[in-house]
Design a protein around this motif. Structure first.
Motif, mmCIF file in Angstrom:
data_model
loop_
_atom_site.group_PDB
_atom_site.id
_atom_site.type_symbol
_atom_site.label_atom_id
_atom_site.label_comp_id
_atom_site.label_asym_id
_atom_site.label_seq_id
_atom_site.Cartn_x
_atom_site.Cartn_y
_atom_site.Cartn_z
ATOM 1 N N ARG A 1 35.792 37.815 91.609
ATOM 2 C CA ARG A 1 35.360 37.191 90.349
ATOM 3 C C ARG A 1 34.435 36.011 90.611
ATOM 4 O O ARG A 1 33.461 35.799 89.870
ATOM 5 C CB ARG A 1 36.582 36.732 89.542
ATOM 6 N N ARG A 2 34.721 35.223 91.642
ATOM 7 C CA ARG A 2 33.862 34.089 91.971
ATOM 8 C C ARG A 2 32.431 34.552 92.255
ATOM 9 O O ARG A 2 31.465 33.936 91.798
ATOM 10 C CB ARG A 2 34.415 33.329 93.176
ATOM 11 N N PHE A 3 32.306 35.632 93.025
ATOM 12 C CA PHE A 3 30.967 36.142 93.327
ATOM 13 C C PHE A 3 30.344 36.803 92.092
ATOM 14 O O PHE A 3 29.144 36.642 91.843
ATOM 15 C CB PHE A 3 31.035 37.123 94.491
ATOM 16 N N ALA A 4 31.152 37.530 91.336
ATOM 17 C CA ALA A 4 30.625 38.196 90.135
ATOM 18 C C ALA A 4 30.080 37.177 89.140
ATOM 19 O O ALA A 4 29.091 37.445 88.437
ATOM 20 C CB ALA A 4 31.714 39.043 89.493
ATOM 21 N N ASP A 5 30.719 35.999 89.059
ATOM 22 C CA ASP A 5 30.232 34.954 88.148
ATOM 23 C C ASP A 5 28.818 34.510 88.508
ATOM 24 O O ASP A 5 28.101 33.971 87.662
ATOM 25 C CB ASP A 5 31.174 33.745 88.186
ATOM 26 N N HIS A 6 28.428 34.720 89.761
ATOM 27 C CA HIS A 6 27.066 34.392 90.200
ATOM 28 C C HIS A 6 26.177 35.641 90.269
ATOM 29 O O HIS A 6 25.055 35.562 90.783
ATOM 30 C CB HIS A 6 27.105 33.724 91.572
ATOM 31 N N GLY A 7 26.689 36.769 89.793
ATOM 32 C CA GLY A 7 25.908 38.001 89.814
ATOM 33 C C GLY A 7 25.746 38.598 91.191
ATOM 34 O O GLY A 7 24.761 39.314 91.446
ATOM 35 N N VAL A 8 26.715 38.336 92.087
ATOM 36 C CA VAL A 8 26.600 38.777 93.477
ATOM 37 C C VAL A 8 27.510 39.974 93.727
ATOM 38 O O VAL A 8 28.738 39.850 93.684
ATOM 39 C CB VAL A 8 26.969 37.639 94.450
ATOM 40 N N PRO A 9 26.951 41.152 94.012
ATOM 41 C CA PRO A 9 27.773 42.302 94.392
ATOM 42 C C PRO A 9 28.209 42.172 95.845
ATOM 43 O O PRO A 9 27.497 41.602 96.679
ATOM 44 C CB PRO A 9 26.832 43.490 94.203
ATOM 45 N N LEU A 10 29.378 42.684 96.155
ATOM 46 C CA LEU A 10 29.916 42.631 97.509
ATOM 47 C C LEU A 10 29.981 44.035 98.096
ATOM 48 O O LEU A 10 30.166 45.017 97.372
ATOM 49 C CB LEU A 10 31.318 42.022 97.513
ATOM 50 N N ALA B 1 19.985 26.498 107.961
ATOM 51 C CA ALA B 1 19.703 27.841 108.474
ATOM 52 C C ALA B 1 18.997 28.697 107.425
ATOM 53 O O ALA B 1 18.108 29.490 107.753
ATOM 54 C CB ALA B 1 20.995 28.508 108.928
ATOM 55 N N ILE B 2 19.390 28.557 106.174
ATOM 56 C CA ILE B 2 18.717 29.297 105.110
ATOM 57 C C ILE B 2 17.245 28.900 105.047
ATOM 58 O O ILE B 2 16.353 29.756 104.959
ATOM 59 C CB ILE B 2 19.415 29.049 103.756
ATOM 60 N N ALA B 3 16.986 27.601 105.118
ATOM 61 C CA ALA B 3 15.602 27.126 105.079
ATOM 62 C C ALA B 3 14.800 27.654 106.262
ATOM 63 O O ALA B 3 13.645 28.086 106.107
ATOM 64 C CB ALA B 3 15.585 25.600 105.061
ATOM 65 N N VAL B 4 15.418 27.652 107.445
ATOM 66 C CA VAL B 4 14.729 28.144 108.633
ATOM 67 C C VAL B 4 14.450 29.643 108.509
ATOM 68 O O VAL B 4 13.344 30.117 108.798
ATOM 69 C CB VAL B 4 15.554 27.848 109.901
ATOM 70 N N ALA B 5 15.453 30.394 108.079
ATOM 71 C CA ALA B 5 15.289 31.845 107.960
ATOM 72 C C ALA B 5 14.171 32.189 106.986
ATOM 73 O O ALA B 5 13.328 33.052 107.266
ATOM 74 C CB ALA B 5 16.603 32.491 107.520
ATOM 75 N N GLY C 1 34.067 26.007 98.480
ATOM 76 C CA GLY C 1 33.001 25.037 98.255
ATOM 77 C C GLY C 1 31.731 25.393 99.009
ATOM 78 O O GLY C 1 30.620 25.173 98.517
ATOM 79 N N TRP C 2 31.903 25.922 100.210
ATOM 80 C CA TRP C 2 30.761 26.382 101.005
ATOM 81 C C TRP C 2 29.977 27.427 100.228
ATOM 82 O O TRP C 2 28.739 27.330 100.104
ATOM 83 C CB TRP C 2 31.276 26.958 102.322
ATOM 84 N N TRP C 3 30.678 28.405 99.698
ATOM 85 C CA TRP C 3 30.000 29.466 98.959
ATOM 86 C C TRP C 3 29.352 28.926 97.684
ATOM 87 O O TRP C 3 28.234 29.327 97.330
ATOM 88 C CB TRP C 3 30.973 30.596 98.617
ATOM 89 N N GLN C 4 30.031 28.022 96.999
ATOM 90 C CA GLN C 4 29.461 27.464 95.772
ATOM 91 C C GLN C 4 28.117 26.797 96.060
ATOM 92 O O GLN C 4 27.126 27.008 95.343
ATOM 93 C CB GLN C 4 30.448 26.446 95.176
ATOM 94 N N ALA C 5 28.069 26.014 97.137
ATOM 95 C CA ALA C 5 26.832 25.306 97.475
ATOM 96 C C ALA C 5 25.758 26.265 97.990
ATOM 97 O O ALA C 5 24.575 26.123 97.652
ATOM 98 C CB ALA C 5 27.128 24.226 98.517
ATOM 99 N N VAL C 6 26.153 27.230 98.801
ATOM 100 C CA VAL C 6 25.183 28.181 99.347
ATOM 101 C C VAL C 6 24.579 29.040 98.243
ATOM 102 O O VAL C 6 23.359 29.263 98.205
ATOM 103 C CB VAL C 6 25.845 29.041 100.438
ATOM 104 N N LEU C 7 25.416 29.536 97.333
ATOM 105 C CA LEU C 7 24.887 30.362 96.245
ATOM 106 C C LEU C 7 23.969 29.548 95.331
ATOM 107 O O LEU C 7 22.962 30.074 94.828
ATOM 108 C CB LEU C 7 26.043 30.973 95.447
ATOM 109 N N ALA C 8 24.296 28.270 95.140
ATOM 110 C CA ALA C 8 23.415 27.415 94.338
ATOM 111 C C ALA C 8 22.067 27.223 95.035
ATOM 112 O O ALA C 8 21.003 27.226 94.386
ATOM 113 C CB ALA C 8 24.085 26.065 94.087
ATOM 114 N N ARG D 1 16.218 28.572 95.346
ATOM 115 C CA ARG D 1 15.059 29.099 96.067
ATOM 116 C C ARG D 1 14.556 30.419 95.494
ATOM 117 O O ARG D 1 13.572 30.979 95.986
ATOM 118 C CB ARG D 1 15.416 29.292 97.543
ATOM 119 N N GLY D 2 15.222 30.931 94.474
ATOM 120 C CA GLY D 2 14.794 32.200 93.889
ATOM 121 C C GLY D 2 15.130 33.406 94.742
ATOM 122 O O GLY D 2 14.501 34.466 94.608
#
Length: 318
Positions: free
Chosen positions: A46-55, A251-255, A291-298, A303-304
């Motif tokens: 549900r946490r991921f679905a709230d952000h529209g993220v399929p697993l 790491a996201i920025a570098v990638a 919290g890690w996932w909340q910040a990463v998904l944000a 970044r679109g």
């Protein structure tokens, strides 16, 4: 290399190593595991679905043959965008024709007939449990071997994620991915398999030294730890497990700066409940995990960078 369509943009995906619980500090065993953490899957979903993220749930044999786990996962897959794949833990996946040794925990080290028989057992179990034949694969412990891609192609698999970019497991008898980068590429017979490595980048002021510098630091006592603390170079995989949030955001920025088109994230399902992995030992660790996932998904949203389902990845790969 996979030529992603221009309109596909930069995307990300999340694979969940959906597996049994065991003592990570003890030798691997065929018995004695539990499946208590499967009850935490719906809340995480549900946490991921709230952000529209399929697993994509990479299911191993103990999960695929447990009625409670199957019922829970069937409910999650009803969202129409999440998917089930295959994760082969050789030490708990019949047939058990091989001795239980550290080297044999990497399925790719087994004789081809044994690896193929285990893959058939698991593939059929997943198809029977979920009414769909899996097309994505991950070898437990990233234990891909010389016959694996051929075995996967013969069984209709389309995507493999058994390679962990920039990691080496050869000291334990496993494969060496030190030369593997983050770009998706075609491999296997007739290039029938899309390989999507777990995204791993080097960060820090000396990150351009890359794998070569990291290897040198590994030969110096505490060299890698000191270099990381001084923010000179760190190896960061896109997972909340043992990867600090600040490092993951860098790491996201570098990638993205390096032109990686699909950021491949992963975590183990037992980390969704305290006490089952070294990464989530208590309630405070679990709060940090979420919290890690909340910040990463944000950050990805800022970044679109949009999520991609397994079906969308395979379709875009062409």
């Amino acid at each position: 290399m996979v030529a992603w369509p221009d309109d596909f943009g930069t995307r990300f995906t999340v694979f969940v190593d959906t597996e049994e619980e065991f003592d990570w500090s003890a030798p691997l065993a065929r018995a004695g595991h539990t499946l208590a953490s499967v009850t935490a899957l719906p809340g995480a979903h549900r946490r991921f679905a709230d952000h529209g993220v399929p697993l994509t749930y990479m299911v191993d044999y103990p999960i695929a043959t447990d009625s409670r786990a199957v019922d829970i996962l069937r409910g999650l897959l009803a969202d129409g965008v999440s998917a089930v794949g295959t994760q082969l833990h050789a030490w708990v996946n019949p047939p058990f024709d091989e001795p239980l040794t550290p080297a044999n925990s990497y399925a790719g080290n087994l004789p081809e007939a044994t690896e193929g028989a285990k893959l058939d057992t698991l593939t059929h179990a997943i198809e029977a449990a979920f009414g769909r034949r899996p097309v994505a694969y991950r070898a437990g412990r990233y234990g891909i071997g010389p016959a694996t891609l051929r075995l996967l192609a013969a069984r209709g698999y389309r995507l493999d994620s058994s390679m962990r970019a920039r990691y080496r497991y050869s000291a334990d008898g496993g494969p060496d991915f030190g030369a593997i980068g983050n770009a998706a590429f075609r491999c296997g017979p007739d290039k029938a398999i899309v390989e999507l490595p777990l995204t791993t980048v080097f960060t820090g002021g000396l990150r351009r030294g890359g794998a070569r510098l990291y290897d040198v630091l590994g030969k110096i006592p505490k060299g890698r730890g000191l270099a990381a603390r001084l923010r000179l170079v760190s190896r960061v995989a896109l997972t909340p497990e043992d990867m600090p949030l600040a490092d993951a955001l860098e790491a996201i920025a570098v990638a993205v700066g390096e032109g990686v088109r699909v950021l491949n994230f992963a975590f183990h399902s037992p980390s969704l409940a305290p006490g089952h992995t070294p990464y989530v030992r208590d309630a405070a660790d679990l709060a940090r995990f979420h919290g890690w996932w909340q910040a990463v998904l944000a950050e990805l949203d800022r970044r679109g960078i949009r999520p991609a389902s397994l079906d969308a990845l395979i379709a875009a790969a062409g």
